[in-house]
Design a protein around this motif. Structure first.
Motif, PDB file in Angstrom:
ATOM      1  N   MET B  95       2.019 -24.276  -8.737  1.00 51.48           N
ATOM      2  CA  MET B  95       3.040 -25.224  -9.185  1.00 51.48           C
ATOM      3  C   MET B  95       2.487 -26.642  -9.142  1.00 51.48           C
ATOM      4  O   MET B  95       1.832 -27.021  -8.165  1.00 51.48           O
ATOM      5  CB  MET B  95       4.304 -25.107  -8.340  1.00 51.48           C
ATOM      6  N   LYS B 104       7.174 -26.504 -12.384  1.00 51.47           N
ATOM      7  CA  LYS B 104       7.210 -25.184 -13.005  1.00 51.47           C
ATOM      8  C   LYS B 104       6.277 -24.253 -12.240  1.00 51.47           C
ATOM      9  O   LYS B 104       5.135 -24.597 -11.970  1.00 51.47           O
ATOM     10  CB  LYS B 104       6.758 -25.311 -14.458  1.00 51.47           C
ATOM     11  N   TYR B 105       6.750 -23.071 -11.896  1.00 49.86           N
ATOM     12  CA  TYR B 105       5.946 -22.073 -11.206  1.00 49.86           C
ATOM     13  C   TYR B 105       5.256 -21.167 -12.232  1.00 49.86           C
ATOM     14  O   TYR B 105       5.893 -20.666 -13.146  1.00 49.86           O
ATOM     15  CB  TYR B 105       6.822 -21.197 -10.303  1.00 49.86           C
ATOM     16  N   ILE B 106       3.961 -20.973 -12.038  1.00 48.54           N
ATOM     17  CA  ILE B 106       3.200 -20.042 -12.859  1.00 48.54           C
ATOM     18  C   ILE B 106       2.743 -18.913 -11.952  1.00 48.54           C
ATOM     19  O   ILE B 106       2.061 -19.144 -10.948  1.00 48.54           O
ATOM     20  CB  ILE B 106       1.991 -20.738 -13.513  1.00 48.54           C
ATOM     21  N   PHE B 107       3.132 -17.689 -12.306  1.00 46.21           N
ATOM     22  CA  PHE B 107       2.882 -16.535 -11.453  1.00 46.21           C
ATOM     23  C   PHE B 107       1.707 -15.700 -11.962  1.00 46.21           C
ATOM     24  O   PHE B 107       1.452 -15.624 -13.168  1.00 46.21           O
ATOM     25  CB  PHE B 107       4.120 -15.631 -11.396  1.00 46.21           C
ATOM     26  N   GLY B 108       1.046 -15.033 -11.025  1.00 47.44           N
ATOM     27  CA  GLY B 108       0.068 -14.019 -11.382  1.00 47.44           C
ATOM     28  C   GLY B 108       0.769 -12.711 -11.715  1.00 47.44           C
ATOM     29  O   GLY B 108       2.001 -12.634 -11.702  1.00 47.44           O
TER      30      GLY B 108
END
Lengths: 117, 117
Positions: B95, B104-108
């Motif tokens: 983030m 904004k969260y970016i997930f694996g």
């Protein structure tokens, strides 16, 4: 404190039908997120609100998806018309973000599992 | 654009043993946050641990600790004394705060961990 509430938990619809999901964030949380989680993948951001304004909707398929946040509190996400590839879990999350060094944790609801047949 | 990679789709560990989950990310930013979230079968994402990039000291939360290697862009999670309740999907997330980001969260893609009795 009460957590993020989402409804319904499950929904099955036929393709081309419409569907709506509801989210009630934690009281006082300014930021609200809708994520789409397709089976076997990580959550993908659809839209992010700060109070009742949109911060990021770059990955929202705007021809079929819409979202609103009423009075900066509850939010609804709508799909019309639904496609088979919309089958996923839709997660709502909220975060306070009062200061830059606070509130970096997002609190998630239990999600709505949508199946489009 | 930032990306988060989890190269271990599934892992298993014996109860009471230690396991390490891997995560790498790609960014040109210097100020950001990294997270590990746990998603049990109930689907509700729960924060396990977070790390601020400007802090050199690795974060720890009881049995959970991270190995944060900023230069290598690596962020692994170590679970000590594994318990049956640790069985879940684990997501690494990135983030970026303002001014260059929007929280904004970016997930694996996640690692499915199973703790064996």
């Amino acid at each position: 404190e009460a957590g993020v509430a989402q409804s319904p938990r499950y929904k099955i619809i036929e393709k081309r039908q419409s569907v709506a999901f509801w989210c009630n964030p934690i009281s006082g949380h300014a930021t609200l997120y809708w994520y789409q989680q397709i089976l076997g993948q990580g959550p993908k951001l659809l839209i992010q609100f700060q109070n009742n304004g949109v911060v990021d909707d770059s990955q929202l398929p705007k021809d079929r998806f819409s979202a609103e946040r009423l009075k900066g509190v509850d939010s609804t996400l709508k799909i019309q018309p639904a496609k088979l590839e919309d089958s996923a879990v839709y997660l709502c999350a909220s975060s306070p973000f009062i200061r830059r060094d606070l509130g970096t944790e997002a609190f998630f609801g239990q999600g709505t599992r949508l199946t489009v047949v | 654009a930032q990306t988060v990679t989890q190269s271990q789709p599934e892992m298993s560990v014996q109860e009471a043993e230690t396991v390490t989950l891997s995560c790498t990310y790609d960014t040109s930013e210097s100020n950001y946050y990294l997270f590990w979230y746990k998603q049990p079968p109930s689907r509700q994402m729960i924060l396990v641990i977070r790390q601020e990039a400007y802090k050199q000291q690795n974060a720890t939360e009881n049995r959970f600790s991270v190995n944060f290697q900023k230069a290598a862009k690596s962020f692994s999670l170590k679970i000590s004394d594994s318990q049956l309740g640790d069985t879940a999907m684990y997501f690494c997330a990135f983030m970026k705060p303002p001014p260059s980001g929007t929280y904004k969260y970016i997930f694996g893609t996640g690692t499915r961990l199973k703790v064996l009795a």
